[in-house]
Write a protein that holds these residues in place. Structure first.
Motif, PDB file in Angstrom:
ATOM      1  N   THR A 127       0.845  -1.200   0.000  1.00  0.00           N
ATOM      2  CA  THR A 127       0.000   0.000   0.000  1.00  0.00           C
ATOM      3  C   THR A 127       0.878   1.248   0.000  1.00  0.00           C
ATOM      4  O   THR A 127       1.621   1.486   0.951  1.00  0.00           O
ATOM      5  N   MET A 128       0.765   2.032  -1.062  1.00  0.00           N
ATOM      6  CA  MET A 128       1.548   3.252  -1.183  1.00  0.00           C
ATOM      7  C   MET A 128       0.882   4.395  -0.421  1.00  0.00           C
ATOM      8  O   MET A 128      -0.332   4.386  -0.184  1.00  0.00           O
ATOM      9  N   TYR A 129       1.704   5.387  -0.083  1.00  0.00           N
ATOM     10  CA  TYR A 129       1.171   6.623   0.468  1.00  0.00           C
ATOM     11  C   TYR A 129       0.612   7.456  -0.682  1.00  0.00           C
ATOM     12  O   TYR A 129       1.315   7.759  -1.651  1.00  0.00           O
ATOM     13  N   VAL A 130      -0.667   7.814  -0.573  1.00  0.00           N
ATOM     14  CA  VAL A 130      -1.319   8.675  -1.562  1.00  0.00           C
ATOM     15  C   VAL A 130      -2.005   9.815  -0.820  1.00  0.00           C
ATOM     16  O   VAL A 130      -2.826   9.572   0.071  1.00  0.00           O
ATOM     17  N   TRP A 131      -1.664  11.028  -1.158  1.00  0.00           N
ATOM     18  CA  TRP A 131      -2.276  12.198  -0.531  1.00  0.00           C
ATOM     19  C   TRP A 131      -3.790  12.154  -0.773  1.00  0.00           C
ATOM     20  O   TRP A 131      -4.255  12.144  -1.903  1.00  0.00           O
ATOM     21  N   GLY A 132      -4.566  12.091   0.309  1.00  0.00           N
ATOM     22  CA  GLY A 132      -6.020  11.996   0.187  1.00  0.00           C
ATOM     23  C   GLY A 132      -6.535  10.581   0.141  1.00  0.00           C
ATOM     24  O   GLY A 132      -7.757  10.364   0.117  1.00  0.00           O
ATOM     25  N   GLY A 133      -5.642   9.602   0.129  1.00  0.00           N
ATOM     26  CA  GLY A 133      -6.064   8.207   0.081  1.00  0.00           C
ATOM     27  C   GLY A 133      -6.847   7.814   1.323  1.00  0.00           C
ATOM     28  O   GLY A 133      -6.392   8.024   2.447  1.00  0.00           O
ATOM     29  N   GLY A 134      -8.029   7.263   1.141  1.00  0.00           N
ATOM     30  CA  GLY A 134      -8.901   6.899   2.256  1.00  0.00           C
ATOM     31  C   GLY A 134      -9.984   7.928   2.519  1.00  0.00           C
ATOM     32  O   GLY A 134     -10.925   7.661   3.271  1.00  0.00           O
ATOM     33  N   TRP A 135      -9.863   9.107   1.903  1.00  0.00           N
ATOM     34  CA  TRP A 135     -10.870  10.164   2.050  1.00  0.00           C
ATOM     35  C   TRP A 135     -11.894  10.077   0.918  1.00  0.00           C
ATOM     36  O   TRP A 135     -11.664   9.416  -0.091  1.00  0.00           O
ATOM     37  N   ASN A 136     -13.016  10.786   1.088  1.00  0.00           N
ATOM     38  CA  ASN A 136     -13.995  10.881   0.013  1.00  0.00           C
ATOM     39  C   ASN A 136     -13.584  11.963  -0.982  1.00  0.00           C
ATOM     40  O   ASN A 136     -12.614  12.698  -0.750  1.00  0.00           O
ATOM     41  N   ARG A 137     -14.330  12.077  -2.088  1.00  0.00           N
ATOM     42  CA  ARG A 137     -13.990  13.047  -3.136  1.00  0.00           C
ATOM     43  C   ARG A 137     -14.060  14.487  -2.625  1.00  0.00           C
ATOM     44  O   ARG A 137     -13.300  15.348  -3.059  1.00  0.00           O
ATOM     45  N   GLU A 138     -14.979  14.729  -1.705  1.00  0.00           N
ATOM     46  CA  GLU A 138     -15.137  16.072  -1.159  1.00  0.00           C
ATOM     47  C   GLU A 138     -14.046  16.431  -0.163  1.00  0.00           C
ATOM     48  O   GLU A 138     -13.943  17.572   0.278  1.00  0.00           O
ATOM     49  N   ASP A 139     -13.243  15.418   0.217  1.00  0.00           N
ATOM     50  CA  ASP A 139     -12.154  15.610   1.175  1.00  0.00           C
ATOM     51  C   ASP A 139     -12.685  16.057   2.536  1.00  0.00           C
ATOM     52  O   ASP A 139     -12.090  16.899   3.214  1.00  0.00           O
ATOM     53  N   THR A 140     -13.827  15.474   2.927  1.00  0.00           N
ATOM     54  CA  THR A 140     -14.466  15.865   4.183  1.00  0.00           C
ATOM     55  C   THR A 140     -14.614  14.722   5.180  1.00  0.00           C
ATOM     56  O   THR A 140     -14.854  14.963   6.367  1.00  0.00           O
ATOM     57  N   ALA A 141     -14.488  13.474   4.707  1.00  0.00           N
ATOM     58  CA  ALA A 141     -14.731  12.322   5.586  1.00  0.00           C
ATOM     59  C   ALA A 141     -14.182  11.062   4.924  1.00  0.00           C
ATOM     60  O   ALA A 141     -13.554  11.127   3.862  1.00  0.00           O
ATOM     61  N   ALA A 142     -14.426   9.922   5.551  1.00  0.00           N
ATOM     62  CA  ALA A 142     -13.922   8.650   5.042  1.00  0.00           C
ATOM     63  C   ALA A 142     -14.514   8.312   3.684  1.00  0.00           C
ATOM     64  O   ALA A 142     -15.712   8.467   3.450  1.00  0.00           O
ATOM     65  N   GLY A 143     -13.676   7.832   2.787  1.00  0.00           N
ATOM     66  CA  GLY A 143     -14.113   7.363   1.488  1.00  0.00           C
ATOM     67  C   GLY A 143     -14.427   5.874   1.509  1.00  0.00           C
ATOM     68  O   GLY A 143     -14.410   5.224   2.557  1.00  0.00           O
ATOM     69  N   ALA A 144     -14.682   5.326   0.342  1.00  0.00           N
ATOM     70  CA  ALA A 144     -15.131   3.939   0.229  1.00  0.00           C
ATOM     71  C   ALA A 144     -14.108   2.960   0.799  1.00  0.00           C
ATOM     72  O   ALA A 144     -14.464   2.025   1.526  1.00  0.00           O
ATOM     73  N   GLN A 145     -12.818   3.140   0.473  1.00  0.00           N
ATOM     74  CA  GLN A 145     -11.808   2.178   0.928  1.00  0.00           C
ATOM     75  C   GLN A 145     -11.637   2.184   2.439  1.00  0.00           C
ATOM     76  O   GLN A 145     -11.278   1.165   3.027  1.00  0.00           O
ATOM     77  N   ALA A 146     -11.864   3.331   3.074  1.00  0.00           N
ATOM     78  CA  ALA A 146     -11.715   3.410   4.531  1.00  0.00           C
ATOM     79  C   ALA A 146     -12.972   2.988   5.267  1.00  0.00           C
ATOM     80  O   ALA A 146     -13.016   3.003   6.492  1.00  0.00           O
ATOM     81  N   ARG A 147     -14.002   2.596   4.515  1.00  0.00           N
ATOM     82  CA  ARG A 147     -15.224   2.069   5.129  1.00  0.00           C
ATOM     83  C   ARG A 147     -15.516   0.673   4.585  1.00  0.00           C
ATOM     84  O   ARG A 147     -16.656   0.278   4.412  1.00  0.00           O
ATOM     85  N   GLN A 148     -14.430  -0.050   4.303  1.00  0.00           N
ATOM     86  CA  GLN A 148     -14.567  -1.426   3.847  1.00  0.00           C
ATOM     87  C   GLN A 148     -13.767  -2.347   4.758  1.00  0.00           C
ATOM     88  O   GLN A 148     -12.763  -1.946   5.359  1.00  0.00           O
ATOM     89  N   LEU A 149     -14.221  -3.581   4.845  1.00  0.00           N
ATOM     90  CA  LEU A 149     -13.510  -4.592   5.618  1.00  0.00           C
ATOM     91  C   LEU A 149     -12.433  -5.214   4.752  1.00  0.00           C
ATOM     92  O   LEU A 149     -12.695  -5.643   3.622  1.00  0.00           O
ATOM     93  N   GLY A 150     -11.226  -5.249   5.255  1.00  0.00           N
ATOM     94  CA  GLY A 150     -10.138  -5.881   4.535  1.00  0.00           C
ATOM     95  C   GLY A 150      -9.386  -4.947   3.606  1.00  0.00           C
ATOM     96  O   GLY A 150      -9.676  -3.753   3.487  1.00  0.00           O
ATOM     97  N   LEU A 151      -8.399  -5.536   2.926  1.00  0.00           N
ATOM     98  CA  LEU A 151      -7.522  -4.793   2.031  1.00  0.00           C
ATOM     99  C   LEU A 151      -8.162  -4.617   0.661  1.00  0.00           C
ATOM    100  O   LEU A 151      -8.930  -5.464   0.212  1.00  0.00           O
ATOM    101  N   SER A 152      -7.808  -3.539  -0.007  1.00  0.00           N
ATOM    102  CA  SER A 152      -8.321  -3.265  -1.340  1.00  0.00           C
ATOM    103  C   SER A 152      -7.371  -3.808  -2.399  1.00  0.00           C
ATOM    104  O   SER A 152      -6.152  -3.582  -2.324  1.00  0.00           O
TER     105      SER A 152
END
Length: 354
Positions: A127-152
């Protein structure tokens, strides 16, 4: 491929496949088992063992994860997964088994400190470091990957072929392809508290995460100036909002240095701090180097810097999980709070690399 039967070649290659990213957690009396998708698989079969029972078949599924309900409290379970493929003649072909993983079902609380750290180390090396990775598109809260069980699967796919020249600044806001520091911690917390996808997430500003988790009843908070020691699972948030960072304690060493896991350029990794007086060749540094080199050798050859400076021991507030009393969140049946970083790493990697 002259002289090679194409069908036989495909079957032989597929049999060498091994499911990757297998991860287990326990939430109260349920075990959550997840793995990454195997290309062309028709489904998966899951095997389970306990202290009193040898491995047995427990489930056949077409999904990349399942929840095994009603497991015995206080018991430790072990799992492995096989993918299968049904060819056009109706014959089922099985992959190699995954590596085994184990999980302790908590007697008290939602889960355990060890389970939390097992989750925390699972994205390392893929898993690489990506600026904004794990956030939603609006950059306001958790995105899809951070609200899933397990690795993507997308994390591993993106990380392939990234070399020592990887520059995260070229991939800003490719939010599905990796994790930044707060996205990573939010993903870890989500996976230790949930048994379903798409529930409310835990991603917010890195400088605010530790305090907010404490306010939400997960633990207690100390300001940076009042931090007196480090325990496994502690979540550490920087006190500077302009250059915020957040990380997770793996364990402390006798010389005052700390082994930690975090998402920091170039990616999710184990690092070691200096000693409090700034000595780089600390016990934590050598432990981080040892485990990254042994278990993530491909990553270490490209990204060998495992040291972090003394500000990690002075500029971070601390959230410590509630492990005792009436409102236990993460219990500590493995007595990690009484063990140093060396012992903790040994036990963690015996569990996830069997």
């Amino acid at each position: 491929m002259i002289g090679i039967d194409e069908k036989s070649y495909f079957v032989a290659s597929w049999k060498k496949t091994r499911p990757l990213g297998v991860m287990s957690t326990a939430v109260r009396g349920d075990v959550v088992l997840t793995w990454e998708k195997v290309l062309s698989a028709d489904g998966y079969i899951v095997y389970e063992a306990s202290s009193s029972q040898k491995y047995r078949f427990v489930s056949k599924t077409k999904t990349v994860g399942l929840v095994l309900k009603g497991r015995e409290r206080g018991e430790t379970y072990r799992y492995y997964v096989k993918a299968y493929w049904v060819n056009k003649y109706g014959k089922t072909i099985y992959s190699k088994p995954s590596k085994t993983v184990s999980v302790h079902v908590p007697q008290k609380g939602v889960s355990t400190i060890k389970n939390f750290l097992q989750v925390a180390i699972s994205p390392i090396g893929s898993t690489m470091y990506v600026w904004g990775g794990g956030w939603n598109r609006e950059d306001t809260a958790a995105g899809a990957q951070a609200r899933q069980l397990g690795l993507s699967n997308r994390w591993r796919t993106f990380s392939k072929n990234k070399d020592s020249g990887y520059d995260y600044k070229q991939y800003r806001y490719r939010i599905h392809d990796g994790l930044d520091c707060s996205g990573y911690v939010g993903w870890c917390v989500y996976n230790i508290l949930n048994v379903r996808n798409k529930q409310p997430g835990y991603v917010l500003s890195a400088s605010k995460q530790a305090k907010k988790f404490a306010q939400d009843g997960l633990g207690t908070y100390r300001n940076a100036s009042k931090v007196i020691n480090y325990k496994p699972g502690d979540i550490m948030s920087s006190t500077c909002s302009c250059c915020g960072h957040v990380w997770i304690v793996v364990g402390a060493c006798a010389d005052g240095s700390v082994v930690l896991v975090h998402a920091s350029p170039p990616g999710v990794q184990i690092n070691g701090t200096t000693t409090p007086d700034g000595k780089k060749n600390s016990q934590a540094y050598y432990l981080a180097k040892k485990y990254m080199k042994k278990y993530y050798s491909s990553w270490y050859r490209r990204f060998f810097d495992v040291s972090r400076g003394p500000t990690y021991l002075s500029h971070y507030g601390q959230m410590r999980w509630t492990t005792s009393g009436e409102h236990v969140v993460l219990s500590d049946p493995d007595h990690f709070y009484k063990k140093d970083a060396r012992r903790i790493l040994k036990e963690l990697f015996e569990t996830v690399h069997s």
